[in-house]
Write a protein that holds these residues in place. Structure first.
Motif, mmCIF file in Angstrom:
data_model
loop_
_atom_site.group_PDB
_atom_site.id
_atom_site.type_symbol
_atom_site.label_atom_id
_atom_site.label_comp_id
_atom_site.label_asym_id
_atom_site.label_seq_id
_atom_site.Cartn_x
_atom_site.Cartn_y
_atom_site.Cartn_z
ATOM 1 N N UNK A 1 0.838 -1.255 -0.009
ATOM 2 C CA UNK A 1 -0.038 -0.071 0.124
ATOM 3 C C UNK A 1 0.996 1.101 -0.105
ATOM 4 N N UNK A 2 0.623 1.832 -1.077
ATOM 5 C CA UNK A 2 1.410 3.318 -1.096
ATOM 6 C C UNK A 2 0.512 4.416 -1.221
ATOM 7 N N UNK A 3 0.723 5.511 -0.710
ATOM 8 C CA UNK A 3 -0.047 6.891 -0.549
ATOM 9 C C UNK A 3 0.668 7.949 -1.658
ATOM 10 N N UNK A 4 0.291 7.841 -2.899
ATOM 11 C CA UNK A 4 1.027 8.759 -3.898
ATOM 12 C C UNK A 4 0.721 10.312 -3.326
ATOM 13 N N UNK B 1 -0.836 3.620 12.754
ATOM 14 C CA UNK B 1 -0.463 3.829 14.023
ATOM 15 C C UNK B 1 -1.137 2.663 15.105
ATOM 16 N N UNK B 2 -0.590 1.784 16.054
ATOM 17 C CA UNK B 2 -1.322 1.032 16.848
ATOM 18 C C UNK B 2 -1.589 1.888 18.138
ATOM 19 N N UNK B 3 -2.755 1.715 18.554
ATOM 20 C CA UNK B 3 -3.042 2.012 19.751
ATOM 21 C C UNK B 3 -2.623 1.246 20.952
ATOM 22 N N UNK B 4 -2.326 1.705 22.240
ATOM 23 C CA UNK B 4 -1.857 0.723 23.151
ATOM 24 C C UNK B 4 -2.906 -0.468 23.422
ATOM 25 N N UNK B 5 -4.223 -0.395 23.215
ATOM 26 C CA UNK B 5 -5.139 -1.492 23.356
ATOM 27 C C UNK B 5 -4.742 -2.689 22.528
ATOM 28 N N UNK C 1 7.329 -5.021 4.449
ATOM 29 C CA UNK C 1 7.262 -3.648 3.803
ATOM 30 C C UNK C 1 5.932 -3.397 2.856
ATOM 31 N N UNK C 2 4.965 -4.029 3.404
ATOM 32 C CA UNK C 2 3.563 -3.865 2.725
ATOM 33 C C UNK C 2 3.029 -2.306 3.255
ATOM 34 N N UNK C 3 3.242 -2.138 4.390
ATOM 35 C CA UNK C 3 2.849 -0.715 4.908
ATOM 36 C C UNK C 3 3.893 -0.457 6.283
ATOM 37 N N UNK C 4 3.841 0.572 6.794
ATOM 38 C CA UNK C 4 4.582 0.852 8.063
ATOM 39 C C UNK C 4 3.458 0.848 9.197
#
Length: 227
Positions: free
Chosen positions: A19-22, A32-36, A61-64
């Motif tokens: 997945x790339x954001x042009x 972004x992962x929340x703590x839960x 490397x599919x996304x960060x």
């Protein structure tokens, strides 16, 4: 937006897509992962496999996928402020997630750690942005910590880290996590806190929070957004 390495997607599952954001100059989409989400995996809850799958795809490397520095300020199980970042680091290390990047947070005396934060340039704007997010995420919790203390008790570092302010800190961590995600220019916030985030997604979008998914929703949500 376009994916690269797009393969067939059987049974509505996302397979082999980067997945790339042009509009981000071909950068990978940033989650972004929340703590839960951490707790989900630690305790083997229902969506744990979805969280670990996201991290596996990050490593391919599919996304960060990143953790939040603000999560190091979450209440401990005793409802007190952890006191140092080692508690956070040890839990992340126990999961084998030391390679995940960290989304930094604004430096707040008594509530943040030097290595995890940055100085806010415009304090007035920071307060306005935080107040706006607080009104959406935690409207029933008074935003000033002094309002949660008994009359005559000073707002010291010890007081702000006390068990008495655990409910306020819970709300503050949600708000500062949202702020960090937005001001980090990130794309997708992954959380199981549907009450405070997904249920308020339209209002949060107006404040800069683009997309919010649970771990189980994330891959299908990304497929709709970026393919």
């Amino acid at each position: 937006m376009r994916p690269v390495e797009r393969y067939v997607i059987p049974d509505h599952r996302v397979v082999g897509i980067v997945f790339r954001a042009t509009e981000l100059g071909e950068k990978l989409v940033r989650l972004t992962l929340d703590w839960n989400c951490v707790i989900e995996v630690e305790e083997g809850r229902a969506q744990a496999a979805h969280v670990t799958d996201l991290i596996r795809r990050h490593r391919k490397g599919k996304f960060e996928v990143a953790l939040l520095a603000a999560s190091a300020s979450e209440n401990s199980r005793s409802k007190r402020f952890p006191g140092n970042a080692d508690f956070f680091k040890d839990r992340v290390s126990a999961l084998g997630w030391n390679d995940l990047p960290l989304v930094p947070m604004p430096g707040i005396f008594g509530l943040s750690y030097w290595d995890f934060c940055y100085s806010v340039g415009d304090g007035d704007k920071f307060e306005r942005d935080m107040d706006a997010l607080w009104c959406v995420i935690a409207p029933k919790v008074p935003s000033r910590p002094s309002e949660h203390l008994p009359s005559g008790v000073s707002l010291t570092d010890e007081a702000i880290q006390s068990e008495e302010l655990s409910k306020w800190r819970n709300a503050w961590c949600d708000v500062i996590s949202a702020y960090s995600h937005i001001h980090g220019g990130r794309d997708v916030f992954v959380t199981n806190n549907t009450r405070d985030f997904q249920n308020n997604s339209e209002a949060l979008l107006r404040l800069g929070m683009k997309h919010i998914f649970t771990p189980a929703e994330t891959l299908a949500g990304l497929a709709k957004l970026y393919t």
